[in-house]
Write a protein that holds these residues in place. Structure first.
Motif, PDB file in Angstrom:
ATOM      1  N   VAL A  19      95.242  -0.632  20.886  1.00  0.00           N
ATOM      2  CA  VAL A  19      95.879  -1.922  21.177  1.00  0.00           C
ATOM      3  C   VAL A  19      97.371  -1.875  20.845  1.00  0.00           C
ATOM      4  N   VAL A  20      97.697  -1.348  19.668  1.00  0.00           N
ATOM      5  CA  VAL A  20      99.102  -1.273  19.256  1.00  0.00           C
ATOM      6  C   VAL A  20      99.867  -0.305  20.158  1.00  0.00           C
ATOM      7  N   GLY A  21      99.228   0.812  20.509  1.00  0.00           N
ATOM      8  CA  GLY A  21      99.867   1.750  21.423  1.00  0.00           C
ATOM      9  C   GLY A  21     100.175   1.113  22.767  1.00  0.00           C
ATOM     10  N   LYS A  22      99.262   0.292  23.251  1.00  0.00           N
ATOM     11  CA  LYS A  22      99.472  -0.384  24.536  1.00  0.00           C
ATOM     12  C   LYS A  22     100.613  -1.396  24.447  1.00  0.00           C
ATOM     13  N   THR A  23     100.638  -2.168  23.357  1.00  0.00           N
ATOM     14  CA  THR A  23     101.722  -3.139  23.158  1.00  0.00           C
ATOM     15  C   THR A  23     103.073  -2.434  23.164  1.00  0.00           C
ATOM     16  N   PHE A  24     103.137  -1.315  22.449  1.00  0.00           N
ATOM     17  CA  PHE A  24     104.393  -0.563  22.394  1.00  0.00           C
ATOM     18  C   PHE A  24     104.789  -0.038  23.768  1.00  0.00           C
ATOM     19  N   LEU A  25     103.844   0.593  24.477  1.00  0.00           N
ATOM     20  CA  LEU A  25     104.192   1.234  25.745  1.00  0.00           C
ATOM     21  C   LEU A  25     104.669   0.211  26.769  1.00  0.00           C
ATOM     22  N   GLU A  26     104.053  -0.956  26.784  1.00  0.00           N
ATOM     23  CA  GLU A  26     104.519  -2.010  27.694  1.00  0.00           C
ATOM     24  C   GLU A  26     105.952  -2.407  27.355  1.00  0.00           C
TER      25      GLU A  26
ATOM     26  N   ILE B  23      82.170   0.119  22.722  1.00  0.00           N
ATOM     27  CA  ILE B  23      83.394  -0.203  23.449  1.00  0.00           C
ATOM     28  C   ILE B  23      83.747   0.976  24.347  1.00  0.00           C
ATOM     29  N   PRO B  24      83.737   0.780  25.650  1.00  0.00           N
ATOM     30  CA  PRO B  24      84.073   1.895  26.545  1.00  0.00           C
ATOM     31  C   PRO B  24      85.518   2.329  26.350  1.00  0.00           C
ATOM     32  N   ALA B  25      85.758   3.629  26.411  1.00  0.00           N
ATOM     33  CA  ALA B  25      87.103   4.166  26.208  1.00  0.00           C
ATOM     34  C   ALA B  25      87.471   5.083  27.364  1.00  0.00           C
ATOM     35  N   THR B  26      88.650   4.881  27.907  1.00  0.00           N
ATOM     36  CA  THR B  26      89.164   5.714  28.985  1.00  0.00           C
ATOM     37  C   THR B  26      90.094   6.776  28.399  1.00  0.00           C
ATOM     38  N   PRO B  27      90.447   7.790  29.168  1.00  0.00           N
ATOM     39  CA  PRO B  27      91.454   8.746  28.684  1.00  0.00           C
ATOM     40  C   PRO B  27      92.761   8.066  28.274  1.00  0.00           C
ATOM     41  N   ASP B  28      93.164   7.026  29.018  1.00  0.00           N
ATOM     42  CA  ASP B  28      94.382   6.300  28.636  1.00  0.00           C
ATOM     43  C   ASP B  28      94.255   5.710  27.236  1.00  0.00           C
ATOM     44  N   ASP B  29      93.068   5.184  26.917  1.00  0.00           N
ATOM     45  CA  ASP B  29      92.850   4.623  25.580  1.00  0.00           C
ATOM     46  C   ASP B  29      93.053   5.686  24.504  1.00  0.00           C
ATOM     47  N   ILE B  30      92.648   6.899  24.800  1.00  0.00           N
ATOM     48  CA  ILE B  30      92.788   7.985  23.821  1.00  0.00           C
ATOM     49  C   ILE B  30      94.261   8.314  23.595  1.00  0.00           C
ATOM     50  N   TYR B  31      95.030   8.415  24.678  1.00  0.00           N
ATOM     51  CA  TYR B  31      96.462   8.696  24.513  1.00  0.00           C
ATOM     52  C   TYR B  31      97.162   7.549  23.780  1.00  0.00           C
ATOM     53  N   LEU B  32      96.756   6.327  24.109  1.00  0.00           N
ATOM     54  CA  LEU B  32      97.349   5.172  23.428  1.00  0.00           C
ATOM     55  C   LEU B  32      96.999   5.164  21.941  1.00  0.00           C
ATOM     56  N   SER B  33      95.810   5.680  21.596  1.00  0.00           N
ATOM     57  CA  SER B  33      95.426   5.709  20.180  1.00  0.00           C
ATOM     58  C   SER B  33      96.342   6.635  19.383  1.00  0.00           C
ATOM     59  N   TRP B  34      96.776   7.720  19.998  1.00  0.00           N
ATOM     60  CA  TRP B  34      97.735   8.606  19.331  1.00  0.00           C
ATOM     61  C   TRP B  34      99.076   7.897  19.142  1.00  0.00           C
ATOM     62  N   ILE B  35      99.515   7.238  20.195  1.00  0.00           N
ATOM     63  CA  ILE B  35     100.792   6.520  20.118  1.00  0.00           C
ATOM     64  C   ILE B  35     100.720   5.455  19.027  1.00  0.00           C
ATOM     65  N   GLY B  36      99.613   4.698  19.013  1.00  0.00           N
ATOM     66  CA  GLY B  36      99.449   3.659  17.998  1.00  0.00           C
ATOM     67  C   GLY B  36      99.400   4.222  16.592  1.00  0.00           C
ATOM     68  N   SER B  37      98.710   5.351  16.427  1.00  0.00           N
ATOM     69  CA  SER B  37      98.610   5.934  15.082  1.00  0.00           C
ATOM     70  C   SER B  37      99.978   6.376  14.580  1.00  0.00           C
ATOM     71  N   GLY B  38     100.823   6.841  15.494  1.00  0.00           N
ATOM     72  CA  GLY B  38     102.170   7.246  15.106  1.00  0.00           C
ATOM     73  C   GLY B  38     103.058   6.087  14.721  1.00  0.00           C
ATOM     74  N   LEU B  39     102.605   4.865  15.016  1.00  0.00           N
ATOM     75  CA  LEU B  39     103.365   3.662  14.676  1.00  0.00           C
ATOM     76  C   LEU B  39     102.889   3.027  13.372  1.00  0.00           C
TER      77      LEU B  39
ATOM     78  N   PHE C 160     102.707  10.266  26.471  1.00  0.00           N
ATOM     79  CA  PHE C 160     102.215  11.188  25.453  1.00  0.00           C
ATOM     80  C   PHE C 160     102.764  12.587  25.693  1.00  0.00           C
ATOM     81  N   GLU C 161     102.732  13.046  26.928  1.00  0.00           N
ATOM     82  CA  GLU C 161     103.160  14.409  27.227  1.00  0.00           C
ATOM     83  C   GLU C 161     104.675  14.571  27.159  1.00  0.00           C
ATOM     84  N   GLU C 162     105.402  13.604  27.704  1.00  0.00           N
ATOM     85  CA  GLU C 162     106.852  13.759  27.850  1.00  0.00           C
ATOM     86  C   GLU C 162     107.639  13.309  26.615  1.00  0.00           C
ATOM     87  N   VAL C 163     107.078  12.395  25.847  1.00  0.00           N
ATOM     88  CA  VAL C 163     107.815  11.852  24.703  1.00  0.00           C
ATOM     89  C   VAL C 163     107.107  12.168  23.388  1.00  0.00           C
TER      90      VAL C 163
END
Length: 438
Positions: free
Chosen positions: A5-12, A112-128, A28-31
């Motif tokens: 959730v936090v990763g998604k808020t940030f990316l938007e 809770i169903p999780a997509t690949p995007d959710d997984i990448y967002l979880s990394w972004i969120g954890s880094g925050l 995730f890949e480029e930044v």
């Protein structure tokens, strides 16, 4: 999961600010990967993740570019084809198959169903995640805070790549986030042209002959900086800890206006905050875990740790050293804040009452009156004991002081037990202050 959730808020917010349209995988890949992992020193160490799974003879600092890309592709393969678990979906449950479930955190029993995007967002969120002293981190689902945190990522990476800072520890991104937010949001301290020396002077880095590392920020210092961003606001933070055994406290409201209130009261009592601000702010706040047990973080959670030994006891502050005087200003500020938390104006009449009590004490020789004041009046744990001590004093007071003490008795009678505890401690401190000045 909250990391997603936090990763998604940030990316938007990131896409809007930089006028791009990166998908979670692209970011995730480029930044993220480029900042965090495509270097000899990582910024984040995720146990059991593809980035730390080393083949025989491999070490993170010795990996070639191709080997780091291989680990990135391993993560992509898992994200696309495997059931998410904590080794590559951060904040998700550990794998039941691998018997790591005892180390799970941030977990729900809902499917809770999780997509690949959710997984990448979880990394972004954890880094925050924002690390604070006590072994916990905080996630704020707030666009402004996450963007500000992201700006700090680039600074940490710059220092990790600095040849003159080869002893700087990696894998401290969450600890760094806390220090960066505290410093960069503090309008009184932040300098646009800051450098490593400035940050070291701010005690952000600890430099020794063998290592340079980021110090962990006290949550109260971070709280005061966030209160400058949202002076009358409140935020909900998710408090957790990742480690050998993950810890989850949960969602906690942060009443940032309490930080604003503390500073305002200090200025009303003592003038401008021309003291050591970092030292002042660091004295506030109980342990983060204890603060969270209160259910919310506000004025009560900001209670200075050192004040408790004086509350409801016959012990008083000595004011013999500069440190004691500094503590007096901090303790009085918090006590007045607690006594006036539901009022527009602050209540500060205890100095005058302390002078009245001191006159009573000086009106007779011997130890009878000092004993009454220190052992019975100020050591009272109940309103009844306090009023009984006042009753003993009344017969020896002159008319003007008599009226003040009678009025005090009536006010104490109307106080709640909580208010009485704060009031009695404040009166005791002010008594020590006027006694020293006399």
């Amino acid at each position: 999961m909250i990391t997603t959730v936090v990763g998604k808020t940030f990316l938007e917010a990131y896409n809007i600010k930089y006028q791009v349209n990166k998908s979670p995988k692209e970011f995730f890949e480029e930044v993220y990967f480029e900042l965090f992992y495509n270097h000899p020193k990582y910024m984040q160490w995720v146990t059991n993740s593809p980035f730390v799974q080393m083949k025989t003879g491999q070490k993170p600092e010795l990996l070639t570019y191709d080997e780091r890309i291989e680990k990135l592709e391993n993560l992509f393969e898992k994200a696309e084809n495997s059931e998410p678990d904590a080794s590559f979906a951060l904040g998700f449950p550990a794998s039941e198959l691998k018997e790591y479930a005892s180390t799970s955190g941030l977990v729900s029993d809902l499917l809770i169903p999780a997509t690949p995007d959710d997984i990448y967002l979880s990394w972004i969120g954890s880094g925050l995640g924002v690390g604070v002293a006590g072994g916990f981190s905080i996630l704020f689902d707030d666009a402004t805070i996450t963007l500000q945190t992201f700006e700090g990522w680039k600074i940490y990476r710059k220092y990790l790549e600095d040849d003159g800072l080869d002893k700087l520890r990696g894998n401290q991104i969450n600890t760094w986030n806390g220090q960066w937010l505290k410093y960069s949001l503090d309008t009184d301290e932040f300098r646009e042209d800051f450098d490593f020396t400035e940050l070291t002077n701010q005690k952000i880095f600890d430099v020794s002959s063998t290592m340079v590392e980021v110090n962990t920020v006290n949550w109260s210092e971070l709280f005061f900086s966030l209160s400058q961003l949202y002076p009358q606001g409140e935020l909900t933070g998710y408090v957790y800890g990742f480690g050998q055994t993950n810890k989850t406290i949960g969602f906690i409201p942060f009443y940032l206006k309490s930080g604003t209130r503390i500073i305002d009261i200090y200025r009303q009592l003592f003038g401008e905050l021309n003291t050591d601000k970092k030292r002042f702010e660091a004295l506030f706040g109980m342990h983060i875990k204890r603060a969270c047990e209160l259910g919310s973080i506000g004025l009560l959670a900001l209670r200075p740790e050192g004040i408790t030994k004086y509350m409801g006891e016959d012990k008083n502050i000595t004011l013999k050293k500069e440190e004691d005087n500094f503590n007096y200003y901090v303790y009085k500020t918090w006590l007045v804040a607690m006594l006036s938390k539901n009022k527009e104006e602050i209540t500060d009449y205890t100095l005058e009452l302390a002078e009245t009590i001191l006159r009573y004490r000086n009106g007779s020789k011997g130890m009878e009156r000092p004993t009454l004041i220190n052992k019975e009046l100020f050591a009272s744990k109940t309103k009844r004991g306090f009023i009984d001590a006042l009753a003993v004093m009344i017969k020896d007071l002159d008319s003007s002081d008599l009226e003040k003490i009678k009025s005090l008795k009536d006010e104490v009678h109307l106080m709640t037990n909580e208010e009485f505890g704060y009031f009695c401690t404040l009166l005791k401190f002010d008594y020590a202050f006027v006694e020293k000045k006399s």
